[in-house]
Design an enzyme around this catalytic site. Structure first.
Site, short mmCIF file in Angstrom:
data_model
loop_
_atom_site.label_atom_id
_atom_site.label_comp_id
_atom_site.label_asym_id
_atom_site.label_seq_id
_atom_site.Cartn_x
_atom_site.Cartn_y
_atom_site.Cartn_z
N CYS A 1 44.89 -23.32 40.18
CA CYS A 1 44.23 -23.33 39.09
C CYS A 1 44.21 -21.98 38.80
O CYS A 1 44.01 -21.19 39.60
CB CYS A 1 42.90 -23.82 39.26
SG CYS A 1 41.88 -23.85 37.64
N HIS B 1 44.12 -32.76 34.98
CA HIS B 1 43.87 -31.38 35.47
C HIS B 1 42.99 -30.67 34.52
O HIS B 1 41.99 -30.24 34.51
CB HIS B 1 44.81 -30.62 36.11
CG HIS B 1 44.59 -29.04 36.66
ND1 HIS B 1 44.54 -28.93 37.77
CD2 HIS B 1 44.04 -27.93 35.78
CE1 HIS B 1 44.17 -27.51 37.99
NE2 HIS B 1 43.62 -27.26 36.71
N GLU B 2 43.57 -30.84 33.12
CA GLU B 2 43.07 -30.01 32.08
C GLU B 2 41.71 -30.89 31.44
O GLU B 2 40.67 -30.17 31.19
CB GLU B 2 44.19 -30.03 30.93
CG GLU B 2 45.37 -29.25 31.33
CD GLU B 2 45.05 -27.91 32.23
OE1 GLU B 2 46.00 -27.59 32.81
OE2 GLU B 2 43.98 -27.15 31.94
N HIS C 1 38.77 -29.94 33.27
CA HIS C 1 38.02 -28.57 33.22
C HIS C 1 37.16 -28.87 31.81
O HIS C 1 36.01 -28.17 31.83
CB HIS C 1 39.16 -27.42 32.69
CG HIS C 1 39.64 -26.84 33.70
ND1 HIS C 1 38.96 -26.04 34.79
CD2 HIS C 1 41.21 -26.79 34.29
CE1 HIS C 1 40.04 -25.37 35.58
NE2 HIS C 1 41.02 -25.80 35.11
C1 NB4 Z 1 47.44 -26.25 35.96
C2 NB4 Z 1 48.31 -27.39 36.97
C3 NB4 Z 1 48.01 -27.36 38.34
C4 NB4 Z 1 48.82 -28.82 38.81
C5 NB4 Z 1 52.36 -27.52 38.76
C6 NB4 Z 1 52.36 -26.04 38.40
C7 NB4 Z 1 51.61 -23.99 37.71
C8 NB4 Z 1 48.96 -24.34 36.58
C9 NB4 Z 1 47.55 -24.77 36.48
C10 NB4 Z 1 48.76 -29.66 37.46
C11 NB4 Z 1 48.41 -28.83 36.50
C12 NB4 Z 1 46.74 -24.08 35.62
C13 NB4 Z 1 45.25 -25.00 33.98
C14 NB4 Z 1 52.76 -23.63 37.36
C15 NB4 Z 1 54.13 -24.55 37.48
C16 NB4 Z 1 56.30 -24.95 37.13
C17 NB4 Z 1 57.18 -24.96 35.81
C18 NB4 Z 1 58.32 -23.23 34.61
C19 NB4 Z 1 58.95 -21.79 34.40
C20 NB4 Z 1 56.91 -21.10 35.86
C21 NB4 Z 1 56.45 -22.57 35.72
C22 NB4 Z 1 55.58 -22.80 37.12
F1 NB4 Z 1 53.01 -22.19 36.97
N1 NB4 Z 1 51.41 -25.36 38.38
N2 NB4 Z 1 50.74 -23.20 37.53
N3 NB4 Z 1 49.13 -23.55 37.74
N4 NB4 Z 1 45.41 -24.32 35.25
N5 NB4 Z 1 53.78 -25.76 38.04
N6 NB4 Z 1 55.30 -24.06 37.18
N7 NB4 Z 1 57.76 -23.47 35.74
O1 NB4 Z 1 49.47 -24.56 35.67
O2 NB4 Z 1 44.76 -23.85 36.00
O3 NB4 Z 1 43.79 -25.62 34.27
O4 NB4 Z 1 57.75 -20.80 34.47
NI NI Z 2 42.85 -25.30 36.25
#
Ligand code: NB4
Ligand code: NI
Length: 188
Positions: free
Chosen positions: A110, A153-154, A157
């Site tokens: 997160c 997840h969102e 929040h």
């Molecule tokens: C939200 C996610 C956590 C689990 C799984 C993942 C990343 C987040 C948190 C479900 C939702 C943010 C919002 C990533 C990521 C995959 C796709 C494309 C190219 C990099 C990117 C990396 F960054 N979690 N981070 N955490 N949250 N996949 N990816 N990739 O998104 O706290 O509430 O760029």
């Molecule tokens: Ni989050």
């Protein structure tokens, strides 16, 4: 644009507070907020911009994470079929869900949690959701797999829930009854 300094971290009570429904027509500042949330996740996935502005990558971000207790969030992710799911959800609701659960093989992270908290985060495997877009149009969609996990997840929040609240603290990697693992390959 939203920068890491604008993202509040665990310990800030706002992350543990229920956000308020948004009324339509949207106030200009709420519309702007929605656009900036989506812009953040898009920028964070652009290697050059992420590098330039020191952005932590994300596929989603919710208004409370920038200290705004309004019920909206942005998602920007590529689905298994290569199609992009990219939208701002206002007043999102889960209309119905599967009994079956699902969880990411890698666990979750997160942007508001500056530490790794290992363990499976069980969520509904399939959900039907409804929300309004920034123009007030009602949207309904069925989600499964990674998009369903990210949406939940969102949505958490908006209710002051953080991913690790759902981890079995006694046995973080205990088998999830009636649950399917979503293989995410390497750690996020
Ligand atoms: C939200 C996610 C956590 C689990 C799984 C993942 C990343 C987040 C948190 C479900 C939702 C943010 C919002 C990533 C990521 C995959 C796709 C494309 C190219 C990099 C990117 C990396 F960054 N979690 N981070 N955490 N949250 N996949 N990816 N990739 O998104 O706290 O509430 O760029
Ligand atoms: Ni989050």
């Amino acid at each position: 644009m939203i920068l890491m300094k604008d993202i509040i971290r665990e310990g800030n009570e706002l992350l543990r507070t229920c956000a308020e429904e948004v009324s339509f027509p949207l106030a200009p500042e709420i519309e702007q907020l929605g656009r900036e949330l989506l812009e953040y996740v898009q920028n964070s996935q652009d290697d050059d911009l992420a590098e330039k502005y020191g952005l932590r990558p994300g596929v989603g971000i919710a208004a409370p994470q920038v200290g705004q207790l309004h019920r909206l969030f942005a998602l920007h992710l590529e689905q298994d079929n290569g199609e992009w799911l990219s939208f701002v959800a206002v007043n999102p609701k889960i209309v119905s869900h599967s009994i079956e659960l699902a969880y990411l093989s890698t666990g979750e992270g997160c942007l508001s949690v500056d530490r790794s908290v290992p363990g499976y985060v069980p969520r509904y495997a399939r959900i039907t959701v409804k929300f309004k877009d920034l123009s007030g149009n009602e949207k309904r969609m069925r989600l499964k797999g990674f998009p369903a996990i990210a949406f939940q997840h969102e949505l958490d929040h908006l209710n002051g829930v953080l991913f690790y609240d759902r981890i079995n603290s006694d046995d973080p990697y205990a088998e999830i009854e009636n649950g399917i693992m979503i293989d995410m390959g390497k750690d996020q």
